[in-house]
Design a protein around this motif. Structure first.
Motif, PDB file in Angstrom:
ATOM      1  N   GLN A 276       0.841  -1.194   0.000  1.00 40.66           N
ATOM      2  CA  GLN A 276       0.000   0.000   0.000  1.00 40.66           C
ATOM      3  C   GLN A 276       0.878   1.247   0.000  1.00 40.66           C
ATOM      4  OE1 GLN A 276      -2.777  -0.165   3.278  1.00 40.66           O
ATOM      5  NE2 GLN A 276      -3.659  -2.090   2.546  1.00 40.66           N
ATOM      6  N   GLN A 277       0.305   2.314  -0.493  1.00 40.54           N
ATOM      7  CA  GLN A 277       1.023   3.573  -0.608  1.00 40.54           C
ATOM      8  C   GLN A 277       1.704   3.966   0.705  1.00 40.54           C
ATOM      9  OE1 GLN A 277      -0.679   6.536  -2.967  1.00 40.54           O
ATOM     10  NE2 GLN A 277       1.427   7.288  -2.874  1.00 40.54           N
ATOM     11  N   GLY A 278       2.982   4.312   0.595  1.00 39.76           N
ATOM     12  CA  GLY A 278       3.700   4.796   1.772  1.00 39.76           C
ATOM     13  C   GLY A 278       4.299   3.700   2.629  1.00 39.76           C
ATOM     14  N   LEU A 279       4.092   2.441   2.260  1.00 36.88           N
ATOM     15  CA  LEU A 279       4.630   1.341   3.062  1.00 36.88           C
ATOM     16  C   LEU A 279       5.692   0.582   2.276  1.00 36.88           C
ATOM     17  CD1 LEU A 279       1.326  -0.158   4.535  1.00 36.88           C
ATOM     18  CD2 LEU A 279       2.905   1.439   5.641  1.00 36.88           C
ATOM     19  N   GLN A 280       6.678   0.088   2.995  1.00 37.85           N
ATOM     20  CA  GLN A 280       7.696  -0.775   2.390  1.00 37.85           C
ATOM     21  C   GLN A 280       7.562  -2.169   2.973  1.00 37.85           C
ATOM     22  OE1 GLN A 280      10.493   0.228   0.375  1.00 37.85           O
ATOM     23  NE2 GLN A 280       9.410   2.165   0.113  1.00 37.85           N
ATOM     24  N   LEU A 281       7.961  -3.167   2.183  1.00 38.91           N
ATOM     25  CA  LEU A 281       7.982  -4.520   2.709  1.00 38.91           C
ATOM     26  C   LEU A 281       9.187  -4.676   3.626  1.00 38.91           C
ATOM     27  CD1 LEU A 281       7.085  -7.777   1.084  1.00 38.91           C
ATOM     28  CD2 LEU A 281       9.446  -7.620   1.830  1.00 38.91           C
ATOM     29  N   LYS A 282       8.942  -5.172   4.828  1.00 42.04           N
ATOM     30  CA  LYS A 282      10.044  -5.372   5.760  1.00 42.04           C
ATOM     31  C   LYS A 282      10.386  -6.854   5.871  1.00 42.04           C
ATOM     32  CE  LYS A 282      11.457  -4.313  10.493  1.00 42.04           C
ATOM     33  NZ  LYS A 282      12.375  -3.172  10.561  1.00 42.04           N
ATOM     34  N   GLY A 283       9.376  -7.683   5.800  1.00 34.90           N
ATOM     35  CA  GLY A 283       9.576  -9.129   5.868  1.00 34.90           C
ATOM     36  C   GLY A 283       8.255  -9.813   5.599  1.00 34.90           C
ATOM     37  N   PHE A 284       8.290 -11.135   5.599  1.00 31.30           N
ATOM     38  CA  PHE A 284       7.026 -11.867   5.417  1.00 31.30           C
ATOM     39  C   PHE A 284       7.172 -13.285   5.924  1.00 31.30           C
ATOM     40  CE2 PHE A 284       9.569 -12.304   1.599  1.00 31.30           C
ATOM     41  CZ  PHE A 284       9.475 -13.648   1.272  1.00 31.30           C
ATOM     42  N   LEU A 285       6.034 -13.838   6.350  1.00 37.76           N
ATOM     43  CA  LEU A 285       5.978 -15.255   6.696  1.00 37.76           C
ATOM     44  C   LEU A 285       5.428 -15.953   5.458  1.00 37.76           C
ATOM     45  CD1 LEU A 285       4.263 -14.918  10.216  1.00 37.76           C
ATOM     46  CD2 LEU A 285       6.704 -15.064   9.721  1.00 37.76           C
ATOM     47  N   PRO A 286       6.191 -16.876   4.856  1.00 37.66           N
ATOM     48  CA  PRO A 286       5.768 -17.413   3.561  1.00 37.66           C
ATOM     49  C   PRO A 286       4.549 -18.331   3.621  1.00 37.66           C
ATOM     50  CG  PRO A 286       7.835 -18.419   4.270  1.00 37.66           C
ATOM     51  CD  PRO A 286       7.519 -17.328   5.248  1.00 37.66           C
ATOM     52  N   GLY A 287       4.304 -18.961   4.779  1.00 43.63           N
ATOM     53  CA  GLY A 287       3.228 -19.960   4.756  1.00 43.63           C
ATOM     54  C   GLY A 287       2.431 -20.051   6.024  1.00 43.63           C
ATOM     55  N   GLY A 288       2.025 -18.908   6.569  1.00 45.22           N
ATOM     56  CA  GLY A 288       1.209 -18.945   7.778  1.00 45.22           C
ATOM     57  C   GLY A 288       2.022 -18.619   9.018  1.00 45.22           C
ATOM     58  N   GLY A 289       1.337 -18.543  10.146  1.00 47.09           N
ATOM     59  CA  GLY A 289       1.898 -18.028  11.388  1.00 47.09           C
ATOM     60  C   GLY A 289       2.983 -18.868  12.019  1.00 47.09           C
ATOM     61  N   ILE A 385      12.309 -24.853  23.315  1.00 46.46           N
ATOM     62  CA  ILE A 385      10.930 -25.146  22.880  1.00 46.46           C
ATOM     63  C   ILE A 385      10.908 -25.469  21.388  1.00 46.46           C
ATOM     64  CG2 ILE A 385       8.563 -24.249  22.790  1.00 46.46           C
ATOM     65  CD1 ILE A 385       9.402 -22.216  24.962  1.00 46.46           C
ATOM     66  N   GLY A 386      11.860 -24.884  20.655  1.00 56.95           N
ATOM     67  CA  GLY A 386      11.837 -25.031  19.208  1.00 56.95           C
ATOM     68  C   GLY A 386      12.427 -26.333  18.701  1.00 56.95           C
ATOM     69  N   THR A 387      12.965 -27.145  19.592  1.00 54.69           N
ATOM     70  CA  THR A 387      13.586 -28.386  19.146  1.00 54.69           C
ATOM     71  C   THR A 387      12.552 -29.499  19.079  1.00 54.69           C
ATOM     72  OG1 THR A 387      15.648 -27.706  20.159  1.00 54.69           O
ATOM     73  CG2 THR A 387      15.433 -30.037  19.624  1.00 54.69           C
ATOM     74  N   ILE A 388      12.380 -30.031  17.868  1.00 56.54           N
ATOM     75  CA  ILE A 388      11.441 -31.135  17.697  1.00 56.54           C
ATOM     76  C   ILE A 388      11.913 -32.278  18.594  1.00 56.54           C
ATOM     77  CG2 ILE A 388      10.435 -32.757  16.031  1.00 56.54           C
ATOM     78  CD1 ILE A 388       9.844 -30.295  14.669  1.00 56.54           C
ATOM     79  N   GLY A 389      10.996 -32.872  19.326  1.00 51.59           N
ATOM     80  CA  GLY A 389      11.387 -33.952  20.228  1.00 51.59           C
ATOM     81  C   GLY A 389      11.299 -33.516  21.682  1.00 51.59           C
ATOM     82  N   ASN A 390      11.474 -32.217  21.934  1.00 54.91           N
ATOM     83  CA  ASN A 390      11.287 -31.733  23.304  1.00 54.91           C
ATOM     84  C   ASN A 390       9.817 -31.564  23.643  1.00 54.91           C
ATOM     85  OD1 ASN A 390      13.993 -31.689  23.752  1.00 54.91           O
ATOM     86  ND2 ASN A 390      14.232 -29.462  23.651  1.00 54.91           N
ATOM     87  N   ALA A 396       4.413 -26.279  19.406  1.00 51.29           N
ATOM     88  CA  ALA A 396       5.374 -25.405  20.079  1.00 51.29           C
ATOM     89  C   ALA A 396       6.587 -25.089  19.197  1.00 51.29           C
ATOM     90  CB  ALA A 396       5.782 -26.011  21.418  1.00 51.29           C
ATOM     91  N   PRO A 397       7.198 -26.088  18.554  1.00 56.67           N
ATOM     92  CA  PRO A 397       8.286 -25.744  17.632  1.00 56.67           C
ATOM     93  C   PRO A 397       7.825 -24.787  16.528  1.00 56.67           C
ATOM     94  CG  PRO A 397       8.274 -28.106  18.043  1.00 56.67           C
ATOM     95  CD  PRO A 397       7.044 -27.543  18.702  1.00 56.67           C
ATOM     96  N   GLY A 398       6.606 -24.960  16.043  1.00 57.21           N
ATOM     97  CA  GLY A 398       6.065 -24.058  15.024  1.00 57.21           C
ATOM     98  C   GLY A 398       5.963 -22.638  15.557  1.00 57.21           C
ATOM     99  N   ALA A 399       5.556 -22.521  16.803  1.00 52.60           N
ATOM    100  CA  ALA A 399       5.412 -21.200  17.419  1.00 52.60           C
ATOM    101  C   ALA A 399       6.748 -20.474  17.479  1.00 52.60           C
ATOM    102  CB  ALA A 399       4.824 -21.343  18.822  1.00 52.60           C
ATOM    103  N   MET A 400       7.829 -21.239  17.630  1.00 50.11           N
ATOM    104  CA  MET A 400       9.150 -20.621  17.761  1.00 50.11           C
ATOM    105  C   MET A 400       9.702 -20.120  16.427  1.00 50.11           C
ATOM    106  SD  MET A 400      10.121 -20.470  20.899  1.00 50.11           S
ATOM    107  CE  MET A 400       8.434 -20.150  21.383  1.00 50.11           C
TER     108      MET A 400
END
Ligand SMILES: Cc1cc2nc3c(=O)[nH]c(=O)nc-3n(C[C@H](O)[C@H](O)[C@H](O)COP(=O)(O)O)c2cc1C
Ligand code: SF4
Ligand code: FES
Lengths: 431, 174
Positions: A276-289, A385-390, A396-400
Motif C-alpha cells: 500500500q502507498q507509503g509502506l515498504q515490505l520489511k519481511g514476510f511469513l511465507p506460509g502462515g503463522g 521449545i523449538g527443538t522437535i522432540g522436546n 510449540a516448535p512451530g510457534a518458535m
C-alpha cells in the motif's frame, strides 16, 4: 496458466452444484477409476504425480497412503479417510474458498482417496465457524447420495462409502492430525504419541488417513488426467498448482491458484498488487503463522517446498503474511506467540509453561519494560521449545519459528524497544 | 426417596425427546457412548445456547460417563459455552493479519459501543464478545463473525452501523 483447482470458481464466488460440476468434467475421474483402475493403480498414479500434502508439512501423499495396510494385510473392519478442514493457522485462508465454491471437487477427491486406501467411512472435519462451507458440503453430499456417487455400490461397482460432515467444537490444536482423531472420538484434542501412526492405528484404532482439503482437491484431476500432466503444471521443482495467498497491508490481498514454483515477487507484487502507498515490505511469513520470516532478499525465490526450506523457512500453507515497515515486528511476533500460548493443549510442559513465558518476555519488551538479558532468554526458549522432540507435537516448535527468525532479521528492532524504553512503532492504537 | 435418587430422576427429564433422538443418531456412529460426547454437547447447546451444570450432568449420565470427564471435554473446546451467552456471539478475530490491519482499534470500538469486553455479554443479552483464532478470511481483514455471519473489512463506521442502529443490521458478507 491452466486453472485446475479453481476451474469452477468464478469471480462471483457462486458455489458449483452437481449439474454444473458434472458439466465441466466432474466425476469423470471417479468413473474412470471405478471402471478400470485398481486401488493400487490409483496409488501409483498419485505417487508418480509427486503430489505433496498441502496442509503444511508437504509430505508426499502417495507415500503416506502406501503405509495403509491393504487387502489381506489388513484385519477385517473399517478404514477411515478424514479431510482436515480445520484451517485455523493464523494467516491461512485457502481451504475456505475451495469448500465454499466447489464442494464437489473436494468430495470427488475424497471418494477417490477412500477407494485407493480401501476406506469405507469418511469424515470432513471442519471448523465450526465455516458455516457456509458446512451447509454447502452437506447439500453437495445429499446430491451425491441421490446420484449414486456415495452410499452402497457406487456407480454399480463393489465399492461403498459413506461420508459425513463433522463440524469441530473449536481449538486450533484440532488441526494436528492425531489431535483431530481424538476430537472425532469425542475426547479432548490432545495429540497422540506416534508411533503408532494413524495410517495403521488411527480413528477407533483403525487405519486412518488424514489429508488437507487442498491436497484432496487435487486427486480427481490427477486420476483423470494422469501423473505426467500434473508434473508439467509446476514451473519449478514441485508438481501441480497451489493456492497462494497474501494478507497484510498490500493493495490487493487475496488468494490465487498459481503454478507451484511461482516466484514470491510475482505473488506479492503482481497478484497482491504490491505494498500500500507509503509502506515498504520489511519481511514476510511465507506460509502462515508458524513459518520463519523471510525478507526482501528472498523475493526472487520460487515457492517450492525445498527452495523455501533451504532459505530457512517453510512453505507451510502457502499463504504469505506481509510485515510492512510501519508495523512493529515485536508486536507481530507477540501476537503470534500469544495465539500459540493460548492454543496450547496443555499436555507437555515446554509448550504449556514455555510459551506463556515467551509471551511474558515479549510483552515486557513491547511495552518498553525489557532488559538486555531478555534477548538471551528468548534465544534460550527458541533453542529449547523449538527443538522437535522436546515437545509432544509440532505446535510449540512451530510457534518458535517466527520468533527465532525475527530475532535474526529484526534484532535491532528488539534492541530499540529495550534501550529506548518504548515501542518505536506505536501500532497499538492504529486503525 | 433419598437425595441421590432424586437427582437421578431429575436428570432423566432434563433432555428433550428431540435432543435425545439427535444424540441417539450420533450414538449409532460410535463404538462406545462417550464417543458422542462432543456431538451431544453441541446438540444440547444448539437449542439452549449454552451448557448448564444440569445439562452437563444429564448428558454425562446418558452417555454413561462421569460429569467430571465430560466437564474436561466441554471446557476444552472454545465453541462449547459453559456460561450463558447473548443471542448472538461475536467471534472477533485477533490473529496476526487482522492485527496488522488494525483489529485492536476495532475491538476497542466494539467495547466503546456495546460496553462489553472479551467474555462479557451486553445487558440486554443480545451480544457476547469472544476472541477467535484466524477466521480464514485474512485477505478481508479485519473480520469477525456476528452469529453465523462473517463481517469483513471492519472499520469504526461499520461497527457503528452494526450495533448502534440494530434495525439496519441485516447480516451477511460485506
Ligand atoms: C498445531 C497444528 C495444527 C495443524 N492444523 C492443520 C489444519 O488446520 N489443517 C491441515 O490441513 N493441517 C493442519 N496441520 C497438519 C496436520 O497435522 C497434517 O499434517 C495434515 O492435515 C496432513 O495433510 P496433508 O498430508 O494433506 O498435508 C496442523 C499441524 C499442527 C502441528
Ligand atoms: S506441544 Fe503444545 S499443543 Fe503439542 S502436545 Fe505439547 S502442549 Fe499440546
Ligand atoms: S487473521 Fe483474522 S481472518 Fe485470518
Amino acid at each position: 496458466m491452466e486453472k485446475v483447482l479453481t476451474r469452477n470458481i468464478g469471480a462471483d464466488l457462486k458455489p458449483t452444484d452437481l449439474k454444473a460440476y458434472e458439466a465441466n468434467g466432474g466425476y469423470r475421474g471417479l468413473r474412470k477409476a471405478l471402471a478400470g483402475l485398481s486401488p493400487k493403480d490409483c496409488q501409483d498414479v498419485i505417487s508418480a504425480s509427486n503430489l505433496r500434502g498441502r496442509g503444511g508439512a508437504g509430505f508426499p501423499t502417495g507415500m503416506k497412503w502406501s503405509f495403509v495396510p491393504m487387502d489381506d494385510r489388513c484385519t477385517p473392519g473399517h478404514k477411515y479417510l478424514v479431510c482436515n478442514a480445520d484451517e485455523m493457522e493464523p494467516g491461512a485462508f485457502k481451504d475456505r474458498l475451495l469448500m465454499e465454491c466447489d464442494p464437489h471437487q473436494l468430495i470427488e477427491g475424497m471418494i477417490l482417496s477412500a477407494y485407493t486406501i480401501g476406506a469405507d467411512i469418511s469424515y470432513i472435519f471442519i471448523r465450526g465457524e465455516y458455516v457456509a462451507a458446512i451447509q454447502r458440503l452437506r447439500d453437495a453430499l445429499a446430491e451425491c447420495y441421490n446420484a449414486g456417487y456415495l452410499g452402497d455400490n457406487i456407480l454399480g461397482s463393489t465399492f461403498s462409502l459413506n461420508m459425513y460432515v463433522h463440524p469441530s467444537a473449536g481449538r486450533y490444536i484440532c488441526g494436528e492430525e492425531t489431535a483431530l482423531i481424538n476430537a472425532l472420538e469425542g475426547k479432548r484434542a490432545n495429540p497422540r504419541a506416534k508411533p503408532p501412526f494413524p495410517q495403521v492405528s488411527g480413528l477407533w484404532g483403525r487405519p486412518t488417513i488424514v489429508n488437507n482439503v487442498e491436497t484432496l482437491c487435487n486427486i480427481s484431476h490427477i486420476i483423470d488426467r494422469g501423473a505426467d500432466w500434473f508434473n508439467t503444471l509446476g514451473v519449478g521443482e514441485d508438481s501441480g498448482t497451489k493456492m497462494f495467498g497474501v494478507s497484510g497491508r498490500v493493495n490487493n490481498p487475496g488468494c490465487w491458484e498459481l503454478p507451484m514454483g511461482t516466484p514470491i515477487r510475482e505473488i506479492i507484487e503482481h497478484h497482491a498488487g504490491g505494498m500500500q502507498q507509503g509502506l515498504q515490505l520489511k519481511g514476510f511469513l511465507p506460509g502462515g503463522g508458524s513459518t520463519d520470516f523471510l525478507t526482501d532478499k528472498h523475493l526472487d525465490l520460487a515457492m517450492d517446498y525445498n527452495v523455501i526450506g533451504k532459505a530457512g523457512s517453510r512453505m507451510g500453507t502457502g499463504t504469505i503474511i506481509i510485515l510492512d515497515d510501519q508495523t512493529c515486528p515485536v508486536g507481530m511476533v507477540l501476537n503470534l506467540i500469544r495465539f500459540f500460548a493460548h492454543e496450547s493443549c496443555g499436555f507437555c510442559t515446554p509448550c504449556r509453561d514455555g510459551l506463556p513465558w515467551s509471551r511474558q518476555v515479549l510483552e515486557d519488551i513491547e511495552s518498553g519494560r525489557g532488559h538486555a538479558e531478555d534477548l538471551d532468554t528468548l534465544a534460550y526458549q527458541v533453542g529449547y521449545i523449538g527443538t522437535i522432540g522436546n515437545t509432544h507435537c509440532a505446535l510449540a516448535p512451530g510457534a518458535m519459528e517466527p520468533l527465532q527468525s525475527a530475532l535474526k532479521y529484526f534484532r535491532d528492532d528488539f534492541e530499540r524497544h529495550i534501550y529506548g524504553g518504548c515501542c518505536p512503532y506505536n501500532t497499538a492504537r492504529r486503525a | 426417596m433419598n437425595d441421590a435418587q432424586m437427582i437421578h430422576t431429575d436428570l432423566d427429564s432434563v433432555l428433550s425427546a428431540e435432543e435425545l433422538t439427535a444424540i441417539d443418531r450420533e450414538l449409532s456412529h460410535v463404538p462406545y457412548k462417550s464417543g458422542a460426547a462432543i456431538d451431544a454437547l453441541k446438540i444440547v447447546q444448539a437449542k439452549r445456547g449454552w451448557i448448564s451444570d444440569q445439562s452437563l450432568q444429564a448428558i454425562a449420565k446418558y452417555l454413561e460417563m462421569s460429569a467430571e470427564e465430560l466437564e474436561g471435554i466441554a471446557t476444552f473446546y472454545n465453541l462449547i459455552y459453559r456460561r450463558p451467552v447473548g443471542k448472538k456471539v461475536i467471534l472477533f478475530c485477533d490473529s496476526v493479519s487482522c492485527w496488522i490491519c488494525g483489529c485492536d482499534g476495532i475491538k476497542q470500538k466494539i467495547t466503546d459501543v456495546l460496553g462489553i469486553n472479551y467474555g462479557e455479554t451486553t445487558e440486554d443479552k443480545e451480544y457476547s464478545l469472544i476472541p477467535v483464532p484466524c477466521l480464514g478470511a485474512c485477505d478481508k481483514a479485519p473480520v469477525m463473525m456476528v452469529g453465523d455471519d462473517l463481517v469483513t473489512h471492519l472499520d469504526d463506521a461499520k461497527i457503528d452501523e452494526l450495533f448502534t442502529d440494530k434495525a439496519k443490521y441485516s447480516g451477511g458478507n460485506t
